[in-house]
Design a protein around this motif. Structure first.
Motif, PDB file in Angstrom:
ATOM      1  N   CYS B  17     -11.215   0.115  10.449  1.00  0.00           N
ATOM      2  CA  CYS B  17     -10.609   0.837   9.325  1.00  0.00           C
ATOM      3  C   CYS B  17     -11.665   1.164   8.260  1.00  0.00           C
ATOM      4  N   HIS B  18     -12.538   0.200   7.955  1.00  0.00           N
ATOM      5  CA  HIS B  18     -13.640   0.456   7.025  1.00  0.00           C
ATOM      6  C   HIS B  18     -14.573   1.540   7.568  1.00  0.00           C
ATOM      7  N   ALA B  19     -14.895   1.420   8.845  1.00  0.00           N
ATOM      8  CA  ALA B  19     -15.813   2.396   9.438  1.00  0.00           C
ATOM      9  C   ALA B  19     -15.243   3.807   9.336  1.00  0.00           C
ATOM     10  N   LEU B  20     -13.946   3.933   9.651  1.00  0.00           N
ATOM     11  CA  LEU B  20     -13.323   5.251   9.569  1.00  0.00           C
ATOM     12  C   LEU B  20     -13.344   5.766   8.135  1.00  0.00           C
ATOM     13  N   LYS B  51     -20.442  -1.106  19.448  1.00  0.00           N
ATOM     14  CA  LYS B  51     -19.573  -0.676  18.356  1.00  0.00           C
ATOM     15  C   LYS B  51     -20.297   0.299  17.425  1.00  0.00           C
ATOM     16  N   ALA B  52     -21.579   0.081  17.225  1.00  0.00           N
ATOM     17  CA  ALA B  52     -22.352   0.990  16.374  1.00  0.00           C
ATOM     18  C   ALA B  52     -22.316   2.394  16.969  1.00  0.00           C
ATOM     19  N   GLN B  53     -22.465   2.443  18.255  1.00  0.00           N
ATOM     20  CA  GLN B  53     -22.386   3.717  18.977  1.00  0.00           C
ATOM     21  C   GLN B  53     -21.017   4.381  18.760  1.00  0.00           C
ATOM     22  N   GLU B  54     -19.976   3.613  18.976  1.00  0.00           N
ATOM     23  CA  GLU B  54     -18.624   4.164  18.838  1.00  0.00           C
ATOM     24  C   GLU B  54     -18.332   4.613  17.415  1.00  0.00           C
ATOM     25  N   LEU B  55     -18.740   3.788  16.466  1.00  0.00           N
ATOM     26  CA  LEU B  55     -18.317   4.020  15.086  1.00  0.00           C
ATOM     27  C   LEU B  55     -19.346   4.794  14.273  1.00  0.00           C
ATOM     28  N   GLY B  56     -20.452   5.152  14.913  1.00  0.00           N
ATOM     29  CA  GLY B  56     -21.399   6.039  14.252  1.00  0.00           C
ATOM     30  C   GLY B  56     -22.379   5.359  13.310  1.00  0.00           C
ATOM     31  N   PHE B  57     -22.677   4.078  13.562  1.00  0.00           N
ATOM     32  CA  PHE B  57     -23.684   3.408  12.744  1.00  0.00           C
ATOM     33  C   PHE B  57     -25.057   3.560  13.405  1.00  0.00           C
TER      34      PHE B  57
ATOM     35  N   ALA C  24     -13.921  12.827  12.627  1.00  0.00           N
ATOM     36  CA  ALA C  24     -13.375  11.491  12.898  1.00  0.00           C
ATOM     37  C   ALA C  24     -13.239  11.164  14.375  1.00  0.00           C
ATOM     38  N   VAL C  25     -13.186  12.181  15.215  1.00  0.00           N
ATOM     39  CA  VAL C  25     -12.711  11.948  16.583  1.00  0.00           C
ATOM     40  C   VAL C  25     -13.529  10.897  17.339  1.00  0.00           C
ATOM     41  N   GLY C  30     -13.828   6.428  20.229  1.00  0.00           N
ATOM     42  CA  GLY C  30     -14.896   5.613  20.804  1.00  0.00           C
ATOM     43  C   GLY C  30     -15.242   5.977  22.227  1.00  0.00           C
ATOM     44  N   ASP C  31     -14.625   7.003  22.780  1.00  0.00           N
ATOM     45  CA  ASP C  31     -14.891   7.345  24.179  1.00  0.00           C
ATOM     46  C   ASP C  31     -15.298   8.807  24.347  1.00  0.00           C
TER      47      ASP C  31
END
Lengths: 372, 372, 372, 372
Positions: B17-20, B51-57, C24-25, C30-31
């Motif tokens: 939620c924070h990441a978004l 997770k960094a990959q998924e969430l864009g960090f 956001a997508v 994440g996929d």
């Protein structure tokens, strides 16, 4: 079942409600003899005569004592202000009448205990007017609970709110006098307590808090007088069945008109009811897959007896006055020696003792056991 | 406003939620610089990297301590289990970072007090994640209260219910261990307390009761273990503003998914809100003739800022995650020295002290004053 | 899946919505690879530059034609007024871009047919922005229908109502000009038609009626001008599956903000949905005894994918903008050759033809077959 | 006002409802003489005798013709199946009785016209049983409309749905025979038409569609028989006042029990009503600032006469049967020459002609003018 001769004391809010019920019960149910509306008592002979005419009573009297001793009378409906209940009920019971007395029993616990003693001594039926429990939807809730449909109940919340005292500029009148009672607690807290009793049994311990939303109210002739009663009450509960609970009462709750909001949580589901939508109950259970569980709204229907005695079609709605007709039939069955669903003095005293314990708790700021 | 470099610890429920929120805030509001999502910390380097990959960090670490001391980081989002909050927040503050820590501050009041001390010593912004208060509808309620639209508030009722602990056959896990906390009270009771604080200020005295719906729960390997925490709590309240209140919490409430039900009664009206319908508020006022008064349902709209930053049309609905975006913007404004609506450690400690008083009250069975 | 470079035309209501979705997508799901927000086009270079900054696009242009032919662009989001859709979409398709065009396709059926032809010729993905169908709750309804949970559908009612044209004294603007379109029918009637299509398939015959609530509207400089479009429409339907139906549309419906009210009646149950409470669906089935049947309210939850990608807890609520994120992911999957739930031009033309048939029917006062 | 002697024909659903109303009307209102329940007619003397006993009628007969000519009778309540209405009503009127006939007038328009002629010739009161219009909430809606509270009405939607024909495996019975009538249209479509008439006046043009959810139904002795009537109807409307409208009817609508859902859109507001919550009306107006407008739910209260005659407290709820009591009083006032709110044959014929036009329209697939 033998026909009954009825005496009615009082023609206000609940007095008219009793009169309508006695008048309708035979036609609605078709299985009880038509009661004879014999005598009506009011504060004066004149008022009594006018009301008897309107409400269909044969005779009228300005003297309630003559009514309760009238040899023609079988049952006395007592619908006067609460402070009069003890004298009237005891006199009627001593005169060998069945009694149908509006809630609460009395403004003081000691008086209620005397009423119970009189009822026991008389051997007559002494029932209280707790009409909300007669709602077919409340019976349905009871049935669901008895079936274990929501598992074991572990927590309840009961609220009752109206707004008849919500206006701070409304004139001071007797509902704000301590001699009248505690306030919301006994004025209408007994209603949710009656439903709690009916659905889940007795209360073991209470911790109450009472509050005055307005410190004073205007007097008719100018100036203001300090309010002595508590329009708001909130209570922590431990029930005899082990469940915990909360009750909240507010007769200064703007916008709430006849709300009795009930939430019953169990190990397998939840039941929610709101008296302002008295023909509905909400039920949540686990009987379906997770992705399609939800609170369902069940509408009152002929499958919820005795709704069927009023209307053969579902979802058409009973009204507040219909509940009294149901209660009246239960009373008639009880008098005839049949099994009935009623709160009699024997059980009603439990509610009064709970009220007393809550008031004590609130005044002393501590938990109090409810006596039995 | 200068751009901020973000470090995020934790990627569970609130971590994502924070990441978004950090990812969306600039595009939604258009008036804050786009944050740079610098480093993400998780329990392992591997998980962190994924997770960094998924969430864009940009970077990932398995060591949160390296994150909080990373010279590139301006703000640290702390979203780990509550027990980790104190160490992480204090370390970050000591390293000169701004902190955005999910509620509650800590599982023990003493730890929360230490966190407050660290915040004061650091001179940095130390904000708590209390996203429900960021709802434009909650702000609208605040506005209505401030305007006196419902007069003087004299009574409140707050409920929060979910059902994630409702299944008695769910395996025992840490949420049932006393070392984790009290139960519903601190697990999510802080949410309604945060709204109460935002809308009406502090609590003066409390009388709490906590209950266990299930005595024990099954263990994975057979047998059962006694539950040590309280899934249910109920509290009588006296607010600093003089109003009385009730709070009820239940994380075993079948059918309730994200319910925060709020009733605020005033001398001229009533406000009702339910988080499960977070885009609506009900308002009852006296501004019309008696025969046409009623609770009106106001739908969230661009007239309720900052709803307008998300959608230009009324009634289309914000979602739960949008609240975090609003909170994120408030945090950024606060860091930039602007006026913001946030619960910082200074105020959050008030909530923690209230929780502590309630727990003490429940254990000792008596009223307790909330310390200040 | 390869990363995509995005071009966005328009930054109004839906333009911003597209931008937020593209932004956001990747984090939400994440996929999918994080899209690159390459170019933003607006009416002027200046406006484009400002919006690109706000919305996170790398470059800006005041010339949409340069955007659609930009070799760096993979996908073009078209969010301009409807009249511009055909030229933009056709140009983009001819330039070998995938297209994501907001509904409806065009203001004239002939243009929509040309757009379809261009899509077919291009071999590219040409999808329409019909975000309401992306609601996890709508997918749940589809699942319930597919499972036969309410039996065979025999009757439907669809309503869509807003009040943005409800004020008769609002100034005349292009939405009241015939050249813009028919009125409520094509302005937003395509939304319920898209849901109808998604849930139940095509329409066979229609009989429409359109009405003007206000004959004229004020002009800025005084005087009034006759309204040429129809803010209200009502349509009798025969669906291809044999069910009968009604659709009613009103963009002058005071108090309705984003209402899309759907009732689907089947031989074994009923489903009811209201977009203003987009996280709920009501289901009535026969799966329980008669005395306990009722409409249940199912709250959106992780069991309704892809709700789980946004929030792990049930009942917390998605927002309007989240639907676009879901649609964006579907588009990305479709571009990658995976199975997706989207309305592409191939299907969207069916909606346009239905609109055209309704308008013809309304003008000629008779039933009209929908062409295929 | 002189007392009236009552004859009742029929003791089914509405027969009992009439009996209860005649029995209660004097006690509820207190301003009309107590009617004398003189004679009850049923299909056999035996049934009549039993029902007379239950419902409080003095005499019983198996021959309705003897009842309508009985010199003791002033008013005849006709509550038999619709096909019997014409003969009974005409005979009663010709015998100089006032008539209170349940809706609809007849199964064929020609019969209804004959009934009207008989009423005119008799000079007696000939009223129809349209109890839904007697709801104090419907009167409140009428008052709001008359006051212009929602401005000029420009669009309406009326729905009526029940589920008594929803089970496709319920045995074929007369409601599926064409000789009985059209189906939902005349079976209960007259109810919403009666409310439409009461609130907004007559219908000018209609375009109807009727549908059969189930092609056939099982016979008791095996096999299936084709259904001849239409359980579903949908109608486009043009009202005499210029407003457009839609009506939808479904007696196979699972889950709907007594729903009459009404939406009335005006130039300054909207009114919404649902008979399943008959003690509520929703009102949206522009009388407050934009950020706090919303649909308000007004609960029935003593301020909505004649609710006050039943209950002195607001929000306690009338029931379906109470509406008949109100209608009964209106009838008594009308007979006494006072102003009353009733649908008499003079107006009822307008409803019958509208039904006839809708049926014609549906069969011919075109718009039809309603004759006057």
């Amino acid at each position: 079942m033998k026909s009954l001769n009825i005496g009615l004391i009082g023609t206000g809010y609940m007095g008219k409600c009793h009169a309508l019920a006695w008048n309708a019960v035979a036609s609605v149910f078709g299985d009880v003899p038509r009661p004879y509306l014999a005598v009506l008592a009011e504060a004066s002979q004149e008022l009594a005569a006018r009301k008897a005419q309107e409400l269909g009573f044969a005779r009228a009297t300005g003297d309630w004592r003559s009514l309760v001793t009238d040899p023609d009378i079988d049952v006395v409906s007592i619908t006067t202000p609460n402070a009069f209940h003890p004298d009237m009920a005891i006199a009627a019971l001593e005169a060998g009448k069945h009694v149908w007395c509006e809630k609460p029993m009395a403004t003081k616990l000691a008086d209620a205990e005397r009423m119970l003693a009189a009822a026991r001594a008389s051997g007559k039926v002494a029932a209280l007017g707790y009409n909300y429990i007669q709602n077919p939807i409340i019976r349905m809730i009871r049935k669901l609970l008895d079936e274990g449909r929501i598992g074991e109940v572990n927590h309840v919340r009961f609220e009752m709110d109206e707004d008849f005292m919500a206006d701070p500029e409304e004139l001071f009148y007797w509902k704000s006098e301590a001699s009248y009672g505690h306030g919301a607690l006994d004025d209408f807290g007994v209603h949710p307590l009656s439903i709690l009793w009916t659905l889940l049994g007795g209360v073991r311990r209470v911790c109450g808090h009472m509050a005055k939303p307005y410190a004073d109210r205007p007097l008719r002739d100018g100036g203001r007088r300090a309010v002595e009663t508590y329009d708001i009450a909130a209570i922590l509960l431990e029930l005899e069945n082990g469940a915990s609970g909360v009750m909240a009462l507010n007769r200064s709750a703007w916008g709430r008109k006849g709300r009795i909001f009930i939430q019953i949580f169990g190990s397998r589901g939840t039941i929610v009811f709101d008296q302002e939508r008295m023909n509905e109950v909400q039920l949540y259970t686990l009987d379906d897959a997770r992705d399609r569980q939800g609170f369902r709204t069940i509408l009152a229907a002929p499958q919820h007896p005795p709704y069927d005695k009023f209307i053969p079609a579902p979802g058409h709605g009973l009204g507040f006055n219909d509940l009294k007709v149901i209660e009246c039939r239960e009373l008639m069955r009880r008098i005839a020696g049949e099994r009935a669903m009623l709160i009699e003095f024997e059980d009603g005293i439990r509610i009064e003792r709970t009220v007393d314990a809550i008031a004590k708790s609130a005044h002393e700021g501590r938990w109090v056991e409810v006596s039995n």
